[in-house]
Design a protein around this motif. Structure first.
Motif, short mmCIF file in Angstrom:
data_model
loop_
_atom_site.label_atom_id
_atom_site.label_comp_id
_atom_site.label_asym_id
_atom_site.label_seq_id
_atom_site.Cartn_x
_atom_site.Cartn_y
_atom_site.Cartn_z
N HIS A 213 -8.29 -0.42 -1.94
CA HIS A 213 -8.95 -0.47 -0.64
C HIS A 213 -10.09 -1.49 -0.64
O HIS A 213 -10.19 -2.34 0.26
CB HIS A 213 -9.49 0.92 -0.28
N LEU B 286 -6.19 3.71 -5.62
CA LEU B 286 -6.21 3.56 -4.16
C LEU B 286 -7.57 3.05 -3.68
O LEU B 286 -7.64 2.20 -2.78
CB LEU B 286 -5.86 4.89 -3.50
N ILE C 262 1.32 4.36 -2.86
CA ILE C 262 1.16 5.79 -2.58
C ILE C 262 2.42 6.56 -2.97
O ILE C 262 2.37 7.63 -3.58
CB ILE C 262 0.83 6.02 -1.09
N MET D 234 0.82 -1.21 0.00
CA MET D 234 0.00 0.00 0.00
C MET D 234 0.86 1.26 0.00
O MET D 234 0.67 2.17 -0.79
CB MET D 234 -0.92 -0.03 1.24
N SER E 96 -4.70 7.84 -9.79
CA SER E 96 -4.08 7.37 -8.55
C SER E 96 -5.13 7.18 -7.46
O SER E 96 -5.11 6.18 -6.72
CB SER E 96 -3.02 8.37 -8.08
#
Length: 294
Positions: free
Chosen positions: A278, A274, A5, A1, A270
């Motif tokens: 998730h 994400l 990022i 994760m 992006s």
């Protein structure tokens, strides 16, 4: 994760619009801010004397006029035109070469005095009707007649007006010259505004600013010939030069728009990645929990 990022952040940083170089950025963020105060100018002895109580009343206005001028803006100071040593009271009114400094020049001396910097304009002026009238008959206008002496403003076609020009002749000829200059002068203004806009957005525009300055200098040297036919003849050539500058400016503006659009798209991508990550990890955890309970 965290790696996802980090990679997304790096990609966004890489495609941000090109920023101005350090000097431009520092100028914009600090020097040009209202709280930064006035630019630091090395005024020297000349200003000290011309603002003292001992100075004649008509001389006291000179420093303020100079500060409001285009010369003051670019720190072209008293000694650059008049000579003398502004750092030494004893030598303040002497030329660096030993002779007396130039006080108020005689009318015929003015063009040569200004022409030490404005070389191209001097050449055009000397060959013009204005220059010939002054040099041959001593009655023609010089630089000060049109531009003033100390409160000299940035050159523009508003200098050509009925009040100023009709002091020596009818305004009709001057009006014809102004009309011939109008289109190109407007294009100068449009390109200058365009450069300011892209600079505010972070573009580096040094090359096109230099080219625009050269083009403006050449064009203004041309119209000091006060030859309407020659100005009209050459206007097309200057139009071509401005077309090239405008093309370069449009390219820079296009690159800025693309980078902004691409940055925005990449940012949204992006965020979407994400969110997807998730929900994928959440579903996987829920699936594991259900399997354990089963």
């Amino acid at each position: 994760m965290r790696y996802l990022i980090l990679i997304s952040s790096l990609l966004i940083m890489l495609v941000q619009p090109a920023r101005a170089d350090f000097r431009d950025l520092f100028q914009r963020q600090f020097v040009d801010k209202p709280w930064a105060g006035a630019p630091i100018i090395n005024e020297g002895v000349c200003i000290q004397c011309h603002t003292s109580k001992l100075m004649k009343q008509d001389m006291l206005k000179i420093p303020q006029e100079w500060r409001m001028s285009i010369h003051g803006k670019f720190n072209v100071s008293c000694h650059n035109c008049h000579g003398g040593d502004p750092s030494d009271v004893a030598k303040g009114c002497e030329s660096p070469h030993g002779g007396l400094f130039i006080g108020t020049p005689k009318p015929k001396q003015v063009p040569r005095m200004c022409g030490r910097c404005h070389v191209g304009i001097l050449k055009s002026y000397i060959s013009s009707g204005h220059g010939k009238a002054l040099m041959e008959r001593g009655i023609g206008p010089n630089c000060v007649t049109c531009h003033g002496s100390h409160r000299i403003q940035k050159a523009n076609i508003d200098i050509i007006n009925r009040v100023r020009c009709s002091q020596c002749h009818t305004y009709e000829r001057a009006k014809t010259m102004k009309q011939a200059l109008f289109t190109v002068e407007n294009r100068f203004k449009e390109i200058e505004d365009g450069i300011k806009q892209v600079k505010q957005e972070g573009a580096v525009t040094e090359d096109i600013e230099k080219e625009l300055f050269r083009t403006m200098a050449d064009y203004r040297a041309l119209f000091h010939t006060v030859d309407v036919q020659l100005v009209r003849k050459k206007t097309g050539e200057f139009g071509d030069r401005l077309d090239k500058i405008q093309k370069d400016l449009s390219r820079i503006a296009g690159e800025l728009r693309f980078r902004k659009t691409f940055s925005g798209g990449l940012f949204l991508l992006s965020v979407l990645m994400l969110i997807t990550y998730h929900f994928a990890t959440r579903d996987k955890k829920e699936e594991k929990t259900e399997n354990k309970e089963g």
